[in-house]
Scaffold this motif. Structure first.
Motif, PDB file in Angstrom:
ATOM      1  N   ARG A 170       0.827  -1.215   0.000  1.00 53.07           N
ATOM      2  CA  ARG A 170       0.000   0.000   0.000  1.00 53.07           C
ATOM      3  C   ARG A 170       0.861   1.265   0.000  1.00 53.07           C
ATOM      4  NH1 ARG A 170      -5.444  -0.608   0.487  1.00 53.07           N
ATOM      5  NH2 ARG A 170      -6.155  -2.725   0.993  1.00 53.07           N
ATOM      6  N   ARG A 171       2.083   1.182   0.539  1.00 54.44           N
ATOM      7  CA  ARG A 171       2.989   2.334   0.473  1.00 54.44           C
ATOM      8  C   ARG A 171       3.269   2.708  -0.979  1.00 54.44           C
ATOM      9  NH1 ARG A 171       7.826  -0.043   4.270  1.00 54.44           N
ATOM     10  NH2 ARG A 171       6.631  -0.385   6.186  1.00 54.44           N
ATOM     11  N   ILE A 173       1.395   1.868  -3.616  1.00 51.84           N
ATOM     12  CA  ILE A 173       0.135   2.308  -4.226  1.00 51.84           C
ATOM     13  C   ILE A 173      -0.145   3.767  -3.887  1.00 51.84           C
ATOM     14  CG2 ILE A 173      -2.375   1.973  -4.208  1.00 51.84           C
ATOM     15  CD1 ILE A 173      -1.744  -1.048  -3.686  1.00 51.84           C
ATOM     16  N   ARG A 174       0.054   4.137  -2.614  1.00 49.59           N
ATOM     17  CA  ARG A 174      -0.184   5.527  -2.187  1.00 49.59           C
ATOM     18  C   ARG A 174       0.833   6.485  -2.793  1.00 49.59           C
ATOM     19  NH1 ARG A 174      -1.340   3.055   2.924  1.00 49.59           N
ATOM     20  NH2 ARG A 174       0.812   3.447   3.586  1.00 49.59           N
ATOM     21  N   SER A 177      -0.421   7.554  -5.948  1.00 52.74           N
ATOM     22  CA  SER A 177      -1.831   7.980  -5.903  1.00 52.74           C
ATOM     23  C   SER A 177      -2.741   7.069  -6.723  1.00 52.74           C
ATOM     24  CB  SER A 177      -1.963   9.431  -6.398  1.00 52.74           C
ATOM     25  OG  SER A 177      -1.184  10.294  -5.611  1.00 52.74           O
ATOM     26  N   GLU A 179      -4.664   4.697  -5.547  1.00 50.80           N
ATOM     27  CA  GLU A 179      -5.896   4.319  -4.858  1.00 50.80           C
ATOM     28  C   GLU A 179      -7.104   5.106  -5.348  1.00 50.80           C
ATOM     29  OE1 GLU A 179      -4.055   7.634  -2.417  1.00 50.80           O
ATOM     30  OE2 GLU A 179      -3.343   5.841  -3.471  1.00 50.80           O
ATOM     31  N   ARG A 180      -6.860   6.286  -5.942  1.00 53.46           N
ATOM     32  CA  ARG A 180      -7.967   7.128  -6.416  1.00 53.46           C
ATOM     33  C   ARG A 180      -8.779   6.465  -7.533  1.00 53.46           C
ATOM     34  NH1 ARG A 180      -4.752  12.065  -9.244  1.00 53.46           N
ATOM     35  NH2 ARG A 180      -3.320  11.627  -7.519  1.00 53.46           N
TER      36      ARG A 180
END
Length: 265
Positions: A170-171, A173-174, A177, A179-180
Motif C-alpha cells: 500500500r505504500r 500504491i499511495r 496515488s 488508490e484514487r
C-alpha cells in the motif's frame, strides 16, 4: 471474425499503438468492470529487475550484469513451468509462505549463475522482497496505465486492483496515488487468498457489484492472472509490452498496450 482496422484507426493513430492481434468482435464492449494486476501491469520495476538485483548481489560479492540476471530469471521461471507455478502460488496465503517460495526460486536462479552459498540465499531473497513489496523508489507507473485508468474512471467503469502483495504494498500504491482509481484493492497478505485462486477475482467482482462474466481481468502473468480469471468465470487479457512470443498463444485476449482496453469496455 475481427474488428476491421478502420474501426480502431483513430486509437492507433493518436496513441501510437502497435496492434499485433486484433480483438474479436465478440469481445468488443463486452465488459462492465476491470480488475488490474499491479506489478508489470500498472507499475514497472525501476530502473529494471536486472539493475535492482545487481545492486543487491554486489553487497554479497556478486558482480553479474543486469542482462544475465534478467535471462537467468526468465530461464528459471520457464524451468518451473506454468502448471507448477500456478499450483504452488495458490498456496502462498501468507507472507512467510511467499518468502519461502521466492527464496527457493532465487536459490535456483543464483545456482544457474554460479552462486552456491545457501546460507545467504534467504537474506538475498528477503532484500529483493523488501524492494518489490515495500519500496516506492523501485517502481514507476507505465504511461499507458495511468492514461487508461484516468479514461476508465471518467467513463465510470468500476475498477479493482488485485495483487499478490503485502500490506506494505500500500505504500507503493499511495506513493503514486493509484488508490484514487480503484473501488477495491485486494492484497493477498490481507485477505489470505493468493492468485491464481479464483476467489481472489470473485471477491473483487463482488466489491465492484458486477457479475464475473462481465469483468475483465488484465495482467502480465498467465499463471496468476489469466488462469485465475478464467477459473473465476471472468474475461482475461494478458498485457505484453515486450512483444514476447510465449504470451501470444495463451487462449485469452492479447494486448501490447493498455490503451487497447478501450475497445473492450
Amino acid at each position: 471474425m475481427t474488428i476491421p482496422l478502420e474501426n480502431i484507426d483513430k486509437i492507433r493513430k493518436t496513441r501510437g499503438i502497435s496492434i499485433s492481434r486484433l480483438l474479436k468482435v465478440s469481445d468488443a464492449g463486452k465488459y462492465e468492470a476491470v480488475i488490474f494486476d499491479l506489478h508489470h501491469t500498472i507499475l514497472r520495476l525501476y530502473p529494471s529487475r536486472g539493475k535492482i538485483y545487481q545492486n543487491i548481489f554486489r553487497t554479497y560479492g556478486l558482480n553479474i550484469s543486469p542482462l544475465r540476471i534478467e535471462r537467468a530469471f526468465r530461464a528459471t521461471w520457464r524451468k518451473y513451468g506454468d502448471k507448477k507455478i500456478a499450483k504452488e502460488m495458490i498456496g502462498l496465503t501468507s507472507k512467510n509462505k511467499n518468502e519461502q517460495w521466492w527464496s527457493n526460486f532465487h536459490g535456483q536462479m543464483l545456482q544457474s549463475l554460479g552462486y552456491y552459498n545457501h546460507k545467504k540465499v534467504a537474506q538475498i531473497s528477503l532484500e529483493i522482497s523488501k524492494k518489490f513489496y515495500s519500496d516506492p523508489q523501485c517502481h514507476r507507473p507505465y504511461h499507458d496505465a495511468i492514461a487508461i485508468l484516468k479514461l476508465l474512471r471518467q467513463k465510470g467503469i468500476p475498477m479493482a486492483l488485485a495483487s499478490n502483495g503485502y500490506h506494505t504494498t500500500r505504500r507503493i500504491i499511495r506513493a503514486y496515488s493509484l488508490e484514487r482509481y480503484f473501488r477495491y484493492i485486494f492484497l493477498s497478505e490481507e485477505t489470505g487468498i493468493s492468485k491464481p485462486d479464483p476467489k481472489a477475482f470473485i471477491t473483487c467482482a463482488k466489491f465492484l457489484g458486477v457479475a464475473t462474466k462481465k469483468v475483465l481481468v488484465v495482467g502480465d502473468s498467465y499463471t496468476c492472472d489469466i488462469l485465475g480469471a478464467k477459473n473465476a468465470g471472468c474475461g482475461a487479457a494478458i498485457i505484453d509490452r515486450a512483444n514476447r512470443k510465449d504470451k501470444k498463444h495463451k487462449g485469452c485476449i492479447y494486448l501490447n498496450n493498455l490503451h487497447q482496453i478501450r475497445g473492450l469496455v
